[in-house]
Write a protein that holds these residues in place. Sequence first.
Motif, PDB file in Angstrom:
ATOM      1  N   ASP A  42       0.989  -1.065   0.150  1.00 53.53           N
ATOM      2  CA  ASP A  42       0.160   0.429   0.017  1.00 53.53           C
ATOM      3  C   ASP A  42       0.784   1.268  -0.092  1.00 53.53           C
ATOM      4  O   ASP A  42       1.978   1.004   0.713  1.00 53.53           O
ATOM      5  CB  ASP A  42      -0.853  -0.265   0.970  1.00 53.53           C
ATOM      6  CG  ASP A  42      -1.856   0.789   0.958  1.00 53.53           C
ATOM      7  OD1 ASP A  42      -2.555   1.319   0.175  1.00 53.53           O
ATOM      8  OD2 ASP A  42      -2.288   1.398   2.129  1.00 53.53           O
ATOM      9  N   VAL A  43       0.053   2.396  -0.369  1.00 52.10           N
ATOM     10  CA  VAL A  43       1.024   4.317  -0.840  1.00 52.10           C
ATOM     11  C   VAL A  43      -0.159   4.551  -0.391  1.00 52.10           C
ATOM     12  O   VAL A  43      -0.825   4.573  -1.709  1.00 52.10           O
ATOM     13  CB  VAL A  43       2.139   3.621  -1.553  1.00 52.10           C
ATOM     14  CG1 VAL A  43       1.339   3.840  -3.224  1.00 52.10           C
ATOM     15  CG2 VAL A  43       2.875   5.134  -1.680  1.00 52.10           C
ATOM     16  N   ARG A  44       0.627   5.533   0.503  1.00 52.61           N
ATOM     17  CA  ARG A  44      -0.531   6.758   0.421  1.00 52.61           C
ATOM     18  C   ARG A  44      -0.457   8.184  -0.181  1.00 52.61           C
ATOM     19  O   ARG A  44       1.577   7.968   0.352  1.00 52.61           O
ATOM     20  CB  ARG A  44      -1.431   6.632   1.245  1.00 52.61           C
ATOM     21  CG  ARG A  44      -2.405   5.745   1.719  1.00 52.61           C
ATOM     22  CD  ARG A  44      -3.401   6.065   2.431  1.00 52.61           C
ATOM     23  NE  ARG A  44      -3.918   4.926   2.789  1.00 52.61           N
ATOM     24  CZ  ARG A  44      -4.384   4.189   3.826  1.00 52.61           C
ATOM     25  NH1 ARG A  44      -3.292   4.801   4.910  1.00 52.61           N
ATOM     26  NH2 ARG A  44      -4.895   3.703   3.261  1.00 52.61           N
ATOM     27  N   HIS A  45       0.041   8.893  -1.055  1.00 56.78           N
ATOM     28  CA  HIS A  45       0.340  10.684  -1.568  1.00 56.78           C
ATOM     29  C   HIS A  45       0.460  11.105  -0.180  1.00 56.78           C
ATOM     30  O   HIS A  45      -0.878  12.023  -0.056  1.00 56.78           O
ATOM     31  CB  HIS A  45       0.398  10.695  -2.298  1.00 56.78           C
ATOM     32  CG  HIS A  45       0.781   9.526  -3.769  1.00 56.78           C
ATOM     33  ND1 HIS A  45       2.315  10.385  -3.989  1.00 56.78           N
ATOM     34  CD2 HIS A  45       0.614   8.601  -4.274  1.00 56.78           C
ATOM     35  CE1 HIS A  45       2.924   9.353  -5.108  1.00 56.78           C
ATOM     36  NE2 HIS A  45       1.748   8.426  -5.090  1.00 56.78           N
ATOM     37  N   LEU A  46       0.834  11.804   0.922  1.00 59.28           N
ATOM     38  CA  LEU A  46       0.796  12.509   1.743  1.00 59.28           C
ATOM     39  C   LEU A  46       0.283  13.641   1.284  1.00 59.28           C
ATOM     40  O   LEU A  46       0.295  14.873   2.076  1.00 59.28           O
ATOM     41  CB  LEU A  46       1.020  12.379   3.026  1.00 59.28           C
ATOM     42  CG  LEU A  46       1.479  10.859   3.267  1.00 59.28           C
ATOM     43  CD1 LEU A  46       2.283  10.237   4.463  1.00 59.28           C
ATOM     44  CD2 LEU A  46       0.312  10.281   4.074  1.00 59.28           C
ATOM     45  N   GLY A  47       1.932  14.293   0.458  1.00 59.98           N
ATOM     46  CA  GLY A  47       1.093  15.736   0.286  1.00 59.98           C
ATOM     47  C   GLY A  47       2.826  16.068  -0.570  1.00 59.98           C
ATOM     48  O   GLY A  47       2.851  14.563  -0.779  1.00 59.98           O
ATOM     49  N   SER A  48       3.010  16.901  -1.514  1.00 63.56           N
ATOM     50  CA  SER A  48       4.263  17.529  -2.238  1.00 63.56           C
ATOM     51  C   SER A  48       4.601  18.438  -1.700  1.00 63.56           C
ATOM     52  O   SER A  48       4.242  19.343  -0.932  1.00 63.56           O
ATOM     53  CB  SER A  48       4.065  17.233  -3.736  1.00 63.56           C
ATOM     54  OG  SER A  48       2.903  18.233  -3.657  1.00 63.56           O
ATOM     55  N   ASN A  49       6.089  19.038  -1.535  1.00 63.41           N
ATOM     56  CA  ASN A  49       6.380  20.206  -1.915  1.00 63.41           C
ATOM     57  C   ASN A  49       6.563  20.751  -3.348  1.00 63.41           C
ATOM     58  O   ASN A  49       7.307  20.299  -4.862  1.00 63.41           O
ATOM     59  CB  ASN A  49       7.451  19.546  -0.678  1.00 63.41           C
ATOM     60  CG  ASN A  49       8.310  19.411  -0.734  1.00 63.41           C
ATOM     61  OD1 ASN A  49       9.034  19.407  -2.402  1.00 63.41           O
ATOM     62  ND2 ASN A  49       9.133  19.042  -0.087  1.00 63.41           N
ATOM     63  N   ASP A  50       7.499  21.950  -3.060  1.00 66.64           N
ATOM     64  CA  ASP A  50       8.093  22.729  -3.786  1.00 66.64           C
ATOM     65  C   ASP A  50       9.474  22.449  -4.967  1.00 66.64           C
ATOM     66  O   ASP A  50       9.474  22.704  -5.687  1.00 66.64           O
ATOM     67  CB  ASP A  50       7.872  24.829  -3.602  1.00 66.64           C
ATOM     68  CG  ASP A  50       6.935  25.805  -3.417  1.00 66.64           C
ATOM     69  OD1 ASP A  50       5.316  24.809  -3.500  1.00 66.64           O
ATOM     70  OD2 ASP A  50       6.593  26.234  -2.970  1.00 66.64           O
ATOM     71  N   GLY A  51       9.698  21.403  -4.338  1.00 66.09           N
ATOM     72  CA  GLY A  51      11.408  21.277  -4.641  1.00 66.09           C
ATOM     73  C   GLY A  51      10.902  20.139  -5.569  1.00 66.09           C
ATOM     74  O   GLY A  51      12.259  19.343  -5.560  1.00 66.09           O
ATOM     75  N   GLY A  52      10.154  18.884  -5.954  1.00 61.37           N
ATOM     76  CA  GLY A  52       9.817  17.917  -6.910  1.00 61.37           C
ATOM     77  C   GLY A  52       9.756  16.868  -5.591  1.00 61.37           C
ATOM     78  O   GLY A  52      10.105  15.714  -6.617  1.00 61.37           O
ATOM     79  N   SER A  53       9.496  17.030  -3.938  1.00 64.16           N
ATOM     80  CA  SER A  53       9.535  15.785  -3.635  1.00 64.16           C
ATOM     81  C   SER A  53       7.995  15.382  -3.611  1.00 64.16           C
ATOM     82  O   SER A  53       7.330  16.387  -2.979  1.00 64.16           O
ATOM     83  CB  SER A  53       9.913  16.195  -2.450  1.00 64.16           C
ATOM     84  OG  SER A  53      12.021  16.017  -2.842  1.00 64.16           O
ATOM     85  N   VAL A  54       7.919  14.137  -3.372  1.00 61.19           N
ATOM     86  CA  VAL A  54       6.686  13.604  -2.822  1.00 61.19           C
ATOM     87  C   VAL A  54       6.989  13.060  -1.277  1.00 61.19           C
ATOM     88  O   VAL A  54       7.511  12.246  -1.082  1.00 61.19           O
ATOM     89  CB  VAL A  54       5.660  12.844  -4.077  1.00 61.19           C
ATOM     90  CG1 VAL A  54       4.853  11.810  -3.261  1.00 61.19           C
ATOM     91  CG2 VAL A  54       6.051  13.108  -5.027  1.00 61.19           C
TER      92      VAL A  54
END
Length: 107
Positions: A42-54
């Motif tokens: 299982d994997v859930r995307h919690l958020g991202s940032n301006d630096g191109g990371s998830v």
Amino acid sequence: MVFVFIFSAILIVGSISYIARLFKRDHEIRAHGRDIRALVEDVRHLGSNDGGSVNIKYCLSWQEGGVTKSVEGRDTISSFRSSRVQKGCEVDIKYLGDDHIMFVFDE
């Protein structure tokens, strides 16, 4: 006024200590971690940032000595590599313990 200087010094020392601890942890995982091929349960995307990371929350599993080992955790990976960490995919990791996992991506 003295309180502000003491508080600032504590924040600076604490920040530097935290960053040093992260570098030490990564070094230990690279040097002593076992190479494992794990299945992404299982994997859930919690958020991202301006630096191109998830930021992701994941659950991984693999077979070890006839027993299925399963771990959960959170990590930050580049958005370019996030397509490799999807449910049902196999990923390479360095494993030193349940709280010491590092994703390994071939360049």
